[in-house]
Design an enzyme around this catalytic site. Sequence first.
Site, PDB file in Angstrom:
ATOM      1  N   CYS A 141      78.917 -20.459  63.521  1.00  0.00           N
ATOM      2  CA  CYS A 141      77.525 -20.056  63.294  1.00  0.00           C
ATOM      3  C   CYS A 141      76.815 -21.291  62.761  1.00  0.00           C
ATOM      4  CB  CYS A 141      77.434 -18.907  62.286  1.00  0.00           C
ATOM      5  SG  CYS A 141      75.733 -18.553  61.778  1.00  0.00           S
ATOM      6  N   CYS A 195      73.850 -20.370  59.902  1.00  0.00           N
ATOM      7  CA  CYS A 195      74.240 -19.947  58.549  1.00  0.00           C
ATOM      8  C   CYS A 195      75.749 -19.807  58.538  1.00  0.00           C
ATOM      9  CB  CYS A 195      73.498 -18.697  58.090  1.00  0.00           C
ATOM     10  SG  CYS A 195      73.328 -17.364  59.284  1.00  0.00           S
ATOM     11  N   SER A 196      76.266 -18.597  58.433  1.00  0.00           N
ATOM     12  CA  SER A 196      77.721 -18.452  58.439  1.00  0.00           C
ATOM     13  C   SER A 196      78.110 -17.071  58.927  1.00  0.00           C
ATOM     14  CB  SER A 196      78.289 -18.677  57.045  1.00  0.00           C
ATOM     15  OG  SER A 196      77.967 -19.968  56.603  1.00  0.00           O
ATOM     16  N   CYS A 197      77.455 -16.584  59.980  1.00  0.00           N
ATOM     17  CA  CYS A 197      77.749 -15.248  60.495  1.00  0.00           C
ATOM     18  C   CYS A 197      79.217 -15.162  60.895  1.00  0.00           C
ATOM     19  CB  CYS A 197      76.862 -14.947  61.686  1.00  0.00           C
ATOM     20  SG  CYS A 197      75.117 -14.915  61.256  1.00  0.00           S
TER      21      CYS A 197
END
Lengths: 101, 88, 214
Positions: free
Chosen positions: C108, C111-113
């Site tokens: 991702c 962000c950090s999905c």
Amino acid sequence: MPAVHDRGGLPTDQPIDRSEHEWADWEYVANALVGVLRRHEVINVDELRRGIEAMVPAEYESSSYYERWSASIETLLVEKGVLTTAEIDAVAARMDGLWRR
Amino acid sequence: MTVRADEVAHHHRTPWFVKGKSGVVRRVHGAFPNPESRAHGGSGMPKRRLCQVEFRQSDIWGPKYRGRADDVLLADIFEQWLEPVPRG
Amino acid sequence: MSSDHRHPPLLHADRSVRATRVLAIRQLLIDKGVVTAAEVDDVVARSRARTPADGAKVVARAWTDDAFRGRLLADARAAAREQGYRLSHDADLVVVENTAEVHHLIVCTLCSCYPTSLLGQPPDWYKSFAYRQRAVIEPRAVLREFGLELPAAMHLRVVDSTADVRYLVLPRRPPGTEGMSQDDLAGLVTRDSMIGVAEAHRPEGGRCACRGTS
């Protein structure tokens, strides 16, 4: 120039650091607060991301993952009138004082 | 489809490196609240279709991409960012 | 307003300004009745409880049950529900299958999905700038750093989870696992193999004669 969060393909020589840190309790709290505030529809995930992306780029880059969440949670709750900066300042100062004793 | 090359200041979920690039829609995930509205106090309505778009890595990065010529990158792009590939 | 003395583990000498402010915000939200302490504690407990073992069970079933595998690839949310996992309503789930010809890698960049419902919280490296920056432009070098040298003939598909869909990789079933139980198979499925930076483990010991050199 891409925004500070838009990282894909930016040049770096950094290897991928695969060491793990153990979460501090406040990181669990930051994570959980977002979950609960979302459930109560006080904030939503798009706002959380917008709040993170609105950070000063240098602060974004030097903050840890949940420090960024913390900054955004505060931004949103103050913006929505749920809390004031002065209230947060006061409680944070008192907590610091308690813990230093 | 081609991804719009717009530079916008509001919150959106289109990474810079696919803007202006053309790819093929591989699936439509369904409709989701529009993050560009919901991030800024809006309702997110109407929902927008979210499309999984496949790009050739070499189209995105050019010669900087080191890998197979047919390696691909898939990204989920909201329909308002997609327009037909210009002819010509 | 009473201060909260129930959480001695919160005392950290090295806590940052932001850490203290999170705890202050929690206290204020409780005092104002916006949230309850129990709700917050409940979410903390649930996030601690989720581990990649959940995803591993789903993968192991897909390896042993072709019909389930088909349903998982077609509608991962419904298939996970069948297995007893209720996914959050906030994001959808798509499972992508690694084969002898195709390898998937998940990132991702914005962000950090991450598919936390089945894998728990992402590892730190998944959230790092280095991974977010490099996985899309030099994925083969990234995989090499993780110890996975992709054959030149392998088609590589990098998935950037940019929006409301979370992706989970269905890794290849390792050779030498014929006849193993779902539980034993699940033990071979690592978190990293479900992100696509590794393959599933091969069974150790005498079961696997397939890789012996002669």
